[in-house]
Scaffold this motif. Sequence first.
Motif, PDB file in Angstrom:
ATOM      1  N   THR A 143      -8.375  15.121  10.535  1.00 53.94           N
ATOM      2  CA  THR A 143      -6.906  15.130  10.557  1.00 53.94           C
ATOM      3  C   THR A 143      -6.382  16.111  11.584  1.00 53.94           C
ATOM      4  OG1 THR A 143      -7.130  16.544   8.665  1.00 53.94           O
ATOM      5  CG2 THR A 143      -6.284  14.341   8.281  1.00 53.94           C
ATOM      6  N   ILE A 153      -4.001  15.018  14.693  1.00 49.23           N
ATOM      7  CA  ILE A 153      -2.660  15.522  14.979  1.00 49.23           C
ATOM      8  C   ILE A 153      -2.632  16.185  16.352  1.00 49.23           C
ATOM      9  CG2 ILE A 153      -0.948  17.249  14.293  1.00 49.23           C
ATOM     10  CD1 ILE A 153      -0.908  14.848  12.506  1.00 49.23           C
ATOM     11  N   MET A 157       0.846  -1.195   0.000  1.00 45.50           N
ATOM     12  CA  MET A 157       0.000   0.000   0.000  1.00 45.50           C
ATOM     13  C   MET A 157       0.879   1.242   0.000  1.00 45.50           C
ATOM     14  SD  MET A 157      -2.569   0.958   3.004  1.00 45.50           S
ATOM     15  CE  MET A 157      -2.887  -0.791   3.043  1.00 45.50           C
ATOM     16  N   HIS A 208      12.226  18.064   5.964  1.00 44.98           N
ATOM     17  CA  HIS A 208      13.348  17.178   5.742  1.00 44.98           C
ATOM     18  C   HIS A 208      14.151  17.592   4.519  1.00 44.98           C
ATOM     19  CE1 HIS A 208      15.803  13.667   5.507  1.00 44.98           C
ATOM     20  NE2 HIS A 208      15.398  13.445   4.287  1.00 44.98           N
ATOM     21  N   SER A 268       6.566  17.121   7.390  1.00 41.03           N
ATOM     22  CA  SER A 268       7.871  16.635   7.780  1.00 41.03           C
ATOM     23  C   SER A 268       8.779  16.495   6.568  1.00 41.03           C
ATOM     24  CB  SER A 268       7.738  15.326   8.536  1.00 41.03           C
ATOM     25  OG  SER A 268       6.848  14.479   7.867  1.00 41.03           O
ATOM     26  N   ALA A 280       2.127   4.893   0.735  1.00 39.68           N
ATOM     27  CA  ALA A 280       1.881   5.772   1.861  1.00 39.68           C
ATOM     28  C   ALA A 280       1.162   7.006   1.381  1.00 39.68           C
ATOM     29  CB  ALA A 280       3.199   6.167   2.491  1.00 39.68           C
ATOM     30  N   PRO A 281      -0.019   7.236   1.853  1.00 35.63           N
ATOM     31  CA  PRO A 281      -0.719   8.438   1.432  1.00 35.63           C
ATOM     32  C   PRO A 281       0.016   9.644   2.008  1.00 35.63           C
ATOM     33  CG  PRO A 281      -2.094   7.034   2.837  1.00 35.63           C
ATOM     34  CD  PRO A 281      -0.723   6.490   2.867  1.00 35.63           C
ATOM     35  N   ALA A 282       0.102  10.675   1.236  1.00 36.69           N
ATOM     36  CA  ALA A 282       0.796  11.850   1.728  1.00 36.69           C
ATOM     37  C   ALA A 282      -0.132  12.605   2.661  1.00 36.69           C
ATOM     38  CB  ALA A 282       1.203  12.739   0.568  1.00 36.69           C
ATOM     39  N   SER A 283       0.004  12.341   3.909  1.00 42.75           N
ATOM     40  CA  SER A 283      -0.860  13.012   4.865  1.00 42.75           C
ATOM     41  C   SER A 283      -0.317  14.400   5.118  1.00 42.75           C
ATOM     42  CB  SER A 283      -0.872  12.249   6.167  1.00 42.75           C
ATOM     43  OG  SER A 283       0.370  12.435   6.793  1.00 42.75           O
ATOM     44  N   GLY A 284      -1.119  15.168   5.833  1.00 47.06           N
ATOM     45  CA  GLY A 284      -0.674  16.506   6.177  1.00 47.06           C
ATOM     46  C   GLY A 284       0.658  16.456   6.902  1.00 47.06           C
ATOM     47  N   GLY A 285       0.710  15.519   7.862  1.00 52.52           N
ATOM     48  CA  GLY A 285       1.930  15.396   8.651  1.00 52.52           C
ATOM     49  C   GLY A 285       3.101  15.046   7.766  1.00 52.52           C
ATOM     50  N   GLY A 286       2.845  14.112   6.875  1.00 53.02           N
ATOM     51  CA  GLY A 286       3.912  13.674   5.995  1.00 53.02           C
ATOM     52  C   GLY A 286       4.469  14.826   5.192  1.00 53.02           C
TER      53      GLY A 286
END
Lengths: 952, 160
Positions: free
Chosen positions: A89, A93, A1, A16, A12, A3-9
């Motif tokens: 969301t 968080i 699956m 990064h 970060s 990784a859905p790009a979440s807000g957090g993702g």
Amino acid sequence: MPAPASGGGVASLSLHAHHSDSCKSKEAEIKRINKELANIRSKFKGDKALDGYSKKKYVCKLLFIFLLGHDIDFGHMEAVNLLSSNKYTEKQIGYLFISVLVNSNSELIRLINNAIKNDLASRNPTFMCLALHCIANVGSREMGEAFAADIPRILVAGDSMDSVKQSAALCLLRLYKASPDLVPMGEWTARVVHLLNDQHMVSLITCLCKKNPDDFKTCVSLAVSRLSRIVSSTSFVWCVPCFPEDAAVKGRLVECLETVLNKAQEPPKSKKVQHSNAKNAILFETISLIIHYDSEPNLLVRACNQLGQFLQHRETNLRYLALESMCTLASSEFSHEAVKTHIDTVINALKTERDVSVRQRAADLLYAMCDRSNAKQIVSEMLRYLETADYAIREEIVLKVAILAEKYAVDYSWYVDTILNLIRIAGDYVSEEVWYRVLQIVTNRDDVQGYAAKTVFEALQAPACHENMVKVGGYILGEFGNLIAGDPRSSPPVQFSLLHSKFHLCSVATRALLLSTYIKFINLFPETKATIQGVLRAGSQLRNADVELQQRAVEYLTLSSVASTDVLATVLEEMPPFPERESSILAKLKRKKGPGAGSALDDGRRDASSNDINGGVEPTPSTVSTPSPSADLLGLRAAPPPAAPPAPAGAGNLLVDVFSDGPTAQPSLGPTPEQAFLSELEPPAPESPLALLADPAPAADPGPEDIGPPIPEADELLNKFVCKNNGVLFENQLLQIGVKSEFRQNLGRMYLFYGNKTSVQFQNFSPTVVHPGDLQTHILSGLTKRVAAQVDGGAQVQQVLNIECLRDFLTPPLLSVRFRYGGTPQSLTLKLPVTINKFFQPTEMAAQDFFQRWKQLSLPLQEAQKIFKANHPMDAEVTKAKLLGFGSALLDNVDPNPENFVGAGIIQTKALQVGCLLRLEPNAQAQMYRLTLRTSKEPVSRHLCELLAQQF
Amino acid sequence: MQFMLLFSRQGKLRLQKWYVPLSDKEKKKITRELVQTVLARKPKMCSFLEWRDLKIVYKRYASLYFCCAIEDQDNELITLEIIHRYVELLDKYFGSVCELDIIFNFEKAYFILDEFLLGGEVQETSKKNVLKAIEQADLLQEKTETMYHSKSFIGCKKAY
């Protein structure tokens, strides 16, 4: 699956990107982070209100920075704001930040609690779950206080979704573990038990059961039947913490256990380690349950065989666990022999295991399986191992060898050899206790003295010998050197010069000991006197910088010059035998490891086996308190203590019957030890209530187990405190709780004294006061300060409890004491000795007033009356004292019959005052009493009547 | 279970989950101590150790150590199984998970853990159910996100 790009993702990742680009060095990284932090701070502080998305983004960044290992000191407020967002969301968080970063900042906690409250009430299952997760993750006391009442409701509500229920159950479990006093028990117990049929409630119920075996008895049979269903299909971990009483249920349980053992024999269906992990986990749980019951020899032996197979398994983990479980098996009489058959494997493990923790387990097991038949083998193996053992466990092994050698010594020359070997091999790890002990034993047994002298003499001839050896040698030769003096190879001058050759290399303490040896030599061997006096006279002794050495040298020198031979012989006579008492080595091992060396199974077992895991004959520890006959002097009255009927105070009619059996029926929990304890605590308390007229204090009473029901004798103990304020509330092998209390008006103060009766430190010691049900609205009591979490062996700690009576009450608050004793959690719930009569204020009044009031209280409900048989000798003075102790004033010249007692008083509560009148009519011929109480409140009349009736 | 720590071979903490209220100072101290102890152990050693009055169960997966502290009466093997189950969940979700996934999608790692374990106890034993719950949450998130973006888009227009 993917990784859905979440807000957090996103947040970060963007951070990064900079992070990895520019972070060539640690400094650069810190600089970069600081810049980012400054940026976020300015955003938060900025004039423009941030929208939810940006707020979430920055909070997420902060979290990321925190997880990279930097400190975060702001942003909490923004995170809390996110909680009240209605976007999933953002809320998520927010909760994440709270659960990772929240500390008990009280202001924020209130806001957080508010948000959680809203979510719990939202009926949106997703939000409810988030809120429950948060409570469970933080699990602080504040949260417990806020939500302990809500969660059970969600748990048993008919309309909650399964996933919510599941979360609620675990959440409740968490709160319960953190602060058991907060979670109300009782009304929903029965409904929770039925949840057992539901899939996910197991851990909650298991935990509750452990604390409350009585309330949850019903679940045992349910559990067993569920277990048997599960076992026949797949396998599942289960541990029933209470022993089923019903034979049928028990039979079924045993069957289940057998099935699990059988399944363990089947070849694994899949090769994956994981599969076998789960399976073995069940197996180990099964075995620990079997050990816990300790009543099925057949199963115990099978368990032992199964573990025996694991001892040679290639998985280190399994070997470790098998050794650990076997340790507990070894202490069961049924399986001890079976465990012994594995001795070679275990010894081999001790030698060849590569992991020190596994070797440690092997050593523990050897210690546990040791008995007279294999002691020599085990001790010699352990000694051999000691030469190469890890430094971390050497001292423990030394202690164990010393204990085993002493305990199973058939001939004491073997014992002496063993200990000397210990000193030779691991002298640095031989503690004082060990070499003191060998001296004690040698002194006490004359059959071994000659041998000991010879052996130490030989040992001392080694070119390098440990200082402990010099100490033992010096002492033994000083006492018994004469026994080997006949041999020219060990003539007195040889002995002396051998010892003295070590003298200069030794520490001050050893040199002091050697000086004493020398003066003993002067007595034993007059021919050495000149030489020894020379040594004592030498400047290095007489002017030694160390006071002790100097003093000894001077005194011994003078003693040897002035005293006659007779006087010398008397002064320097052989030491008398030491009094037998608990081996100090054993005490030390207990201190090191907690009681017993094996892993604990449960409290009960541990209690029974703590002193003696080997089932051997260890010296019993001296009793802590010896009740002396004089303790009775402290008793409240000349009469025997009021016997408490086993029936609850409410069972009024029953009491008469119980009492008619006479005092012999009383359980043995006499008041004597209690009073003995009291005498240690304080100067003798005023015996009769007379001295306390102003504020008669209610008696303290031990209550029931914390979460579980009160200990069985709680009511009985409570009754002892109805007419007195001080005494021992509770006592068992581990703990003694003393109480001293005083009451004035509607307030009271109680001093609780907790005494650790063992030699082992209690860990996590925490007493709490619980108000079951809605008691809190009737009486408030709070401990003023926490006690230290550790209570040293033999130590006593004190705690003050303030009490305020708000309204009349029937049941006392509970005192729950929890602590860890040698790694085993202990918990205990007692009834606090606070009864309504403690708040009595005596009232003097004339006969006329009395009768007027008596008539005013003439409604049938206002009166309570009881006729009962005297349980103690009917002595007017004693009765008077009891009534005064109970708290009322005694009114003379009121009752026309002088034999009768009449009393009056007012019960002071914050909300109201209750006037009380009482009349006690003894009938000496019939050995009966009639007690009548009239108060302005019906329950109070009844309750007082019950309390008081038990006192005569 | 009292807490779970994930840290790298270099001793960098990657995820921490505490099921007992402790002060930050205490947490840091424990982390430092355990990371040191566990990293010092050799690969063939057993996965359990006694520490204070707790038991530590740890396992290494690639460069990451998963380390749990459990109480005296808890079962070590089942804890190993829990760790493994969590790794499987991460793996399924991220598709052959690596340390970086956990660093940069830390919130997902936490959410999965929360679905799986609650208050230190296993909440959901079924992998499928855990992943389903996470997927649903993701779905919910996307929905709100789209809503959000369209709204802000409208907002922009107006400002224009």
